[in-house]
Design an enzyme around this catalytic site. Structure first.
Site, short mmCIF file in Angstrom:
data_model
loop_
_atom_site.label_atom_id
_atom_site.label_comp_id
_atom_site.label_asym_id
_atom_site.label_seq_id
_atom_site.Cartn_x
_atom_site.Cartn_y
_atom_site.Cartn_z
N LYS A 283 43.53 63.55 102.37
CA LYS A 283 43.98 62.58 103.39
C LYS A 283 45.35 61.98 103.10
O LYS A 283 45.72 61.76 101.97
CB LYS A 283 42.95 61.43 103.53
CG LYS A 283 41.64 61.82 104.15
CD LYS A 283 41.74 62.36 105.57
CE LYS A 283 42.07 61.29 106.60
NZ LYS A 283 40.99 60.32 106.74
N GLN B 267 47.04 18.07 115.26
CA GLN B 267 47.26 18.44 113.85
C GLN B 267 46.99 19.93 113.62
O GLN B 267 47.55 20.54 112.71
CB GLN B 267 46.34 17.59 112.98
CG GLN B 267 46.44 17.86 111.50
CD GLN B 267 45.77 16.75 110.71
OE1 GLN B 267 46.25 15.64 110.65
NE2 GLN B 267 44.63 17.07 110.11
N GLU C 132 48.49 51.19 111.03
CA GLU C 132 47.22 50.67 111.56
C GLU C 132 47.12 49.16 111.39
O GLU C 132 46.59 48.45 112.26
CB GLU C 132 46.05 51.36 110.85
CG GLU C 132 45.96 52.84 111.18
CD GLU C 132 45.00 53.56 110.24
OE1 GLU C 132 43.80 53.53 110.50
OE2 GLU C 132 45.47 54.11 109.22
N HIS D 114 50.01 58.85 131.09
CA HIS D 114 48.56 59.06 130.93
C HIS D 114 48.24 59.80 129.63
O HIS D 114 47.21 60.47 129.54
CB HIS D 114 47.96 59.82 132.13
CG HIS D 114 48.38 59.28 133.45
ND1 HIS D 114 47.64 58.35 134.16
CD2 HIS D 114 49.51 59.51 134.19
CE1 HIS D 114 48.28 58.05 135.28
NE2 HIS D 114 49.42 58.72 135.31
N SER E 57 42.89 58.76 100.45
CA SER E 57 41.50 58.33 100.61
C SER E 57 40.82 58.37 99.26
O SER E 57 41.09 59.26 98.45
CB SER E 57 40.80 59.27 101.59
OG SER E 57 39.41 59.26 101.35
N1 ARG Z 1 48.85 14.74 110.37
C1 ARG Z 1 49.12 14.42 111.73
C2 ARG Z 1 49.47 15.68 112.52
O1 ARG Z 1 49.78 16.68 111.94
C3 ARG Z 1 50.27 13.48 111.82
C4 ARG Z 1 50.16 12.49 112.93
C5 ARG Z 1 49.03 11.58 112.71
N2 ARG Z 1 49.06 10.55 113.66
C6 ARG Z 1 48.05 9.72 113.82
N3 ARG Z 1 48.18 8.82 114.70
N4 ARG Z 1 46.95 9.85 113.13
O2 ARG Z 1 49.43 15.71 113.74
#
Ligand code: ARG
Length: 445
Positions: A281, A320, A288, A154, A275
């Site tokens: 300081k 992606q 941090e 605590h 600071s």
């Molecule tokens: N740039 C895409 C990714 O990072 C690769 C796969 C794309 N595939 C597709 N069917 N458009 O996921």
């Protein structure tokens, strides 16, 4: 353009800009080249490339890698992603032969392969950094096994411990993090080339060839799962997140210890900031920021899980976005581990002040109660009587001799008595430091 055949018009420039991913996925280029070399071998095996063609692809891949290492490869405006970029460069180098490489392969199994290779390296890099930090902590603990300080619950002074014991508690949580990276390495270590877009291929591609070539430990079981699975990335981000959380807890304690209120430690000039306004300081900014940056890493894990939630099988373009989370979290994790090592090395402790804090606030009260228990008093009664002694002590009476039945022992003696299994007595701390070292030595990966 990778898919022009069935379209009358090309994509709108805004669509191109919006969907391209080379800014982020360029980092996968060496992995894309490795996966391409492996796929060429599978095509050779399937009779879809001649030995000469496979050799020329392999050689062109090596050239690309060398150009990449010299910093010569930059995406062109027509490259949608790193995969189309590598294929374009191969075709530019090899003409017809370059156009053969994408047979039986999709960017869906390719990106999953590249990303798995990246995650494997990422886990290994994190394990290496953590190992160094944990070794530092083990040596630190040996050196501070007799540096008495109060242990807290605590955030109230509770029982006497040592700085070495306290730091080992952080060390063991970091060892578990390293084990989580070993686990992340294991989940990434599955070969998915041969899964195609999501339902394999009709070309007789043997997935074992790429597995072997890329050093994966096994091959996917189900092609649809193979292109949609990002659990391996979630495992990596979970390991990054628990590491971030643990580093933030240590960082917070460093902030507390170096405050005038605690006064337990002073941070050397090289890991402190001043600071711009207040000349007196000495701020623990690095600690941090270690604490603060953990927020973004937890955000990256959350971001990936939310990305995956409710996503229909198999591949969706949403995926992606997975890489940005992982790249950011890993870079931050490695930097924070290194900064933690720097800050730890720059701490100078005020041992008198810590011992005094351990002795004040009656942190001996449990020991007194336990001494009474040893002499036959039931614990509840001992607790009550020790509590009364604390009350008299707090009003200024010297009760220590009465309490222990012998003249006031040193804080170090009090520490030495806490020699139970896993406890803070110096010999126990040295054993724990040794077992922490053993744990890091057996991490593997
Ligand atoms: N740039 C895409 C990714 O990072 C690769 C796969 C794309 N595939 C597709 N069917 N458009 O996921």
């Amino acid at each position: 353009m990778l898919w022009g055949g069935r379209f009358e018009r090309g994509p709108h420039p805004d669509m191109v800009a919006f969907t391209r991913s080379t800014d982020v996925d360029l980092a996968l280029l060496p992995h894309d080249i490795a996966a391409t070399k492996a796929h060429a071998l599978a095509l050779l095996d399937a009779g879809l490339l001649s030995a000469d063609e496979q050799k020329s692809i392999d050689g062109a891949c090596d050239d690309l890698l060398a150009r990449w290492e010299r910093g010569e490869l930059v995406p062109s405006s027509i490259d949608e992603d790193v995969h189309s970029m590598v294929e374009r460069l191969l075709t530019e180098a090899l003409g017809e032969t370059g156009k053969r490489i994408h047979a039986g392969r999709s960017r869906n199994d390719l990106v999953a392969t590249d990303f798995r290779l990246w995650c494997r390296d990422a886990s290994a890099a994190a394990i290496d950094e953590l190992r160094r930090l944990i070794e530092d902590i083990a040596s630190f603990a040996d050196g501070q096994a007799e540096t008495v300080m109060p242990g807290y619950t605590h955030l109230q002074r509770a029982q006497p411990v040592s700085m070495g014991f306290h730091m080992l508690a952080h060390g063991f949580s970091l060892l578990r993090d390293a084990q989580r990276f070993v686990n992340a390495h294991r989940s990434a270590n599955v070969s998915v080339l041969g899964a195609g877009a999501m339902a394999g291929n009709t070309l007789g591609i043997d997935p074992e060839i790429a597995r072997d070539e890329l050093g994966f430990s096994s091959v996917f079981d189900n092609a649809m799962d193979a292109v949609s699975d990002r659990d391996f990335a979630a495992d990596l981000l979970y390991a990054c997140s628990t590491t971030a959380v643990h580093l933030s807890r240590l960082a917070e304690e460093i902030v507390l210890w170096t405050s005038s209120e605690f006064g337990f430690a002073r941070l050397g000039d090289d890991w402190s900031t001043g600071s711009s306004m207040m000349p007196q300081k000495r701020n623990p900014d690095a600690a941090e920021l270690i604490r603060g940056r953990s927020a973004a890493t937890i955000g990256d894990l959350t971001g990936l899980l939310v990305l995956l939630k409710g996503l229909p099988l198999a591949y969706d373009r949403d995926l992606q976005e997975d890489k940005g989370f992982a790249f950011g979290a890993l870079a931050r994790t490695l930097e924070s581990i290194r900064a933690t090592r720097g800050v730890l090395g720059a701490l100078r402790f005020d041992k008198d002040r810590m011992a005094e804090a351990a002795g004040a606030s009656a942190t001996w009260a449990t020991d007194v109660a336990e001494e009474m228990v040893r002499r036959g008093t039931p614990f509840r009664e001992a607790h009550e009587r020790a509590g009364q002694l604390v009350r008299r002590y707090e009003s200024g009476e010297d009760i220590v001799e009465e309490a222990f039945g012998f003249p006031e022992s040193s804080q170090l003696d009090a520490l030495k008595r806490r020699s139970s299994w896993g406890g803070p007595a110096p010999e126990r701390v040295r054993e724990q430091a040794a077992s922490l070292r053993k744990g890091t030595a057996s991490l593997g990966a």
